[in-house]
Motif scaffolding. Structure first.
Motif, PDB file in Angstrom:
ATOM      1  N   TRP A  34       0.812  -1.217   0.000  1.00  0.00           N
ATOM      2  CA  TRP A  34       0.000   0.000   0.000  1.00  0.00           C
ATOM      3  C   TRP A  34       0.846   1.268   0.000  1.00  0.00           C
ATOM      4  O   TRP A  34       0.479   2.272  -0.627  1.00  0.00           O
ATOM      5  N   THR A  37       1.883   2.127  -3.500  1.00  0.00           N
ATOM      6  CA  THR A  37       0.853   2.689  -4.386  1.00  0.00           C
ATOM      7  C   THR A  37       0.898   4.210  -4.406  1.00  0.00           C
ATOM      8  O   THR A  37       0.354   4.838  -5.323  1.00  0.00           O
ATOM      9  N   TYR A  38       1.539   4.808  -3.407  1.00  0.00           N
ATOM     10  CA  TYR A  38       1.643   6.270  -3.336  1.00  0.00           C
ATOM     11  C   TYR A  38       3.024   6.773  -3.753  1.00  0.00           C
ATOM     12  O   TYR A  38       3.304   7.961  -3.647  1.00  0.00           O
ATOM     13  N   SER A 270      -6.490   2.408   3.773  1.00  0.00           N
ATOM     14  CA  SER A 270      -5.309   2.290   2.924  1.00  0.00           C
ATOM     15  C   SER A 270      -5.406   3.115   1.649  1.00  0.00           C
ATOM     16  O   SER A 270      -4.388   3.504   1.071  1.00  0.00           O
ATOM     17  N   THR A 271      -6.615   3.387   1.203  1.00  0.00           N
ATOM     18  CA  THR A 271      -6.793   4.127  -0.053  1.00  0.00           C
ATOM     19  C   THR A 271      -7.048   5.615   0.169  1.00  0.00           C
ATOM     20  O   THR A 271      -7.276   6.346  -0.795  1.00  0.00           O
ATOM     21  N   ASP A 274      -3.461  11.083   1.905  1.00  0.00           N
ATOM     22  CA  ASP A 274      -3.322  12.305   1.110  1.00  0.00           C
ATOM     23  C   ASP A 274      -2.232  13.242   1.624  1.00  0.00           C
ATOM     24  O   ASP A 274      -2.107  14.381   1.180  1.00  0.00           O
ATOM     25  N   ALA A 292      -3.333   5.799   7.967  1.00  0.00           N
ATOM     26  CA  ALA A 292      -4.264   4.855   7.340  1.00  0.00           C
ATOM     27  C   ALA A 292      -5.190   4.185   8.345  1.00  0.00           C
ATOM     28  O   ALA A 292      -6.377   3.965   8.050  1.00  0.00           O
TER      29      ALA A 292
END
Length: 384
Positions: A34, A37-38, A270-271, A274, A292
């Motif tokens: 995760w 992904t950023y 997790s999504t 920011d 998260a």
């Protein structure tokens, strides 16, 4: 061998220790996926890379588990010497890429295989000091202040090559891990309190002097002559007043505060990340957990660590071997220091040192070395 006395009972599988290790390994793969992904990397590739490290680590742990402790006992001096030679080899086979980035020779590169010898040296040091303490107890009928002092000087003498190499590699953070391990083992061995009190006082004075030198121009020059890097001095200044340097040397730390604070009680998921935090996959992995999964998620991770530490201690005590107890003390305090320093830096209690969070931070050498250390604990027979 009398020092490895075992009761005549059937050893059982240590499920209590296996559970937190399994959960930590699963969590490490989950977090690295995760976090990636950023970042500008493939999340799938990063997860696969972490799985490979986990598999190698588990393989190392299993291999160590099936090596009898009597064999390890005999090999301890050679293991320690080998670890020193491996660290010395950094001056011939260091990773050029990491040297250009950090200005330090901490990563070895042999035929494309890269790792940090200091991570393996931690295990060798724990084994070596543990054996020396057992030999001291076996050869000393009555422990006195004089005999304890002789032991201390002997251990310090044996430690000089290790700390000299760490000094030359400018790895202050890892040096603190070795100091913590040595201190914990001396306390566990029951060294005279006057010696321990004097050492504690000396270290406290040295710490205060170093902090004072950080905030004076002449002091900075002295520290730089002792191989301290500018970024290390900046970390102390950033720790004292991070928001005064939020746009410069404390940017990473302040971003970490904002990220964790924004996670609230249960986190964003997790999504929902920011807030940008530099080096989030390694040194600042705990800030991702806080953002998260919030205060609850971060607290559960800390509880999981404490459960692991308890199980390691419990395993040593139940194994009916003083050598095993010392190994467990060394392994626990190695992990405790790294965990406390990493999380403490993430929440502002301590300055950043670059020490990884055990299991969860990116870095194959750290994970594999941790699993090998836990293999020593798994080897210990625990009886009903």
């Amino acid at each position: 061998m009398s020092r490895f006395n075992r009761q005549q009972s059937t050893p059982t599988i240590n499920y209590g220790l296996l559970l937190p290790i399994f959960l930590m390994l699963v969590l490490s793969i989950w977090l690295q996926y995760w976090v990636a992904t950023y970042e500008e990397v493939s999340a799938v590739n990063q997860a696969i890379k972490q799985v490979i490290f986990v598999v190698i680590g588990v393989g190392g742990m299993v291999m160590i588990k099936f090596i009898d402790k009597k064999i390890i006992w005999k090999l301890v001096p050679w293991i320690y010497v080998f670890s020193l030679l491996l660290m010395a080899s950094l001056y011939l086979f260091y990773d050029v890429t990491m040297y250009n980035i950090t200005g330090t020779k901490r990563w070895i590169d042999i035929a494309g295989i890269k790792f940090q010898p200091s991570e393996l040296a931690k295990i060798a040091y724990i084994l070596f000091i543990s054996k020396e303490l057992i030999k001291y107890e076996m050869n000393t009928k009555i422990k006195t202040l004089s005999t304890d002092l002789n032991l201390l000087w002997k251990l310090l003498l044996y430690s000089v090559p290790l700390f000299a190499l760490m000094f030359m590699q400018k790895d202050f953070g890892t040096s603190l891990v070795f100091i913590c391990v040595l201190g914990a083992l001396l306390i566990a061995a029951g060294i005279d309190w006057r010696i321990l009190g004097t050492i504690g006082a000396i270290l406290a004075v040295i710490g205060c002097i170093l902090i004072f030198l950080v905030f004076t121009e002449n002091g900075n020059n002295i520290l730089k002559s002792l191989h301290f890097k500018q970024y290390q001095l900046d970390r102390i200044r950033a720790w004292r007043d991070p928001y005064a340097f939020a746009d410069s040397i404390a940017y990473q730390q302040v971003q970490g505060f904002i990220a964790m604070g924004s996670g609230g009680l249960f986190g964003k998921g997790s999504t929902g990340i920011d807030i940008y935090v530099p080096v989030r996959e390694s040194d600042m992995i705990f800030t991702f957990i806080g953002e998260a999964y919030g205060f609850v998620g971060a607290s559960l991770v800390i509880i999981l660590y404490f459960y692991l530490f308890f199980q390691i201690f419990y395993t040593g005590l139940k194994s009916n071997s003083k050598f095993n107890i010392y190994i467990c003390v060394g392994v626990v305090f190695m992990l405790v220091f790294q965990t406390f320093e990493n999380i403490g830096a993430a929440i502002g209690l301590l300055p950043l040192t670059g020490i990884p969070l055990p299991f969860l931070s990116q870095g194959g050498t750290s994970l594999i070395a941790t699993m090998i250390a836990l293999g020593l604990v798994f080897e210990m027979n625990v009886y009903d």
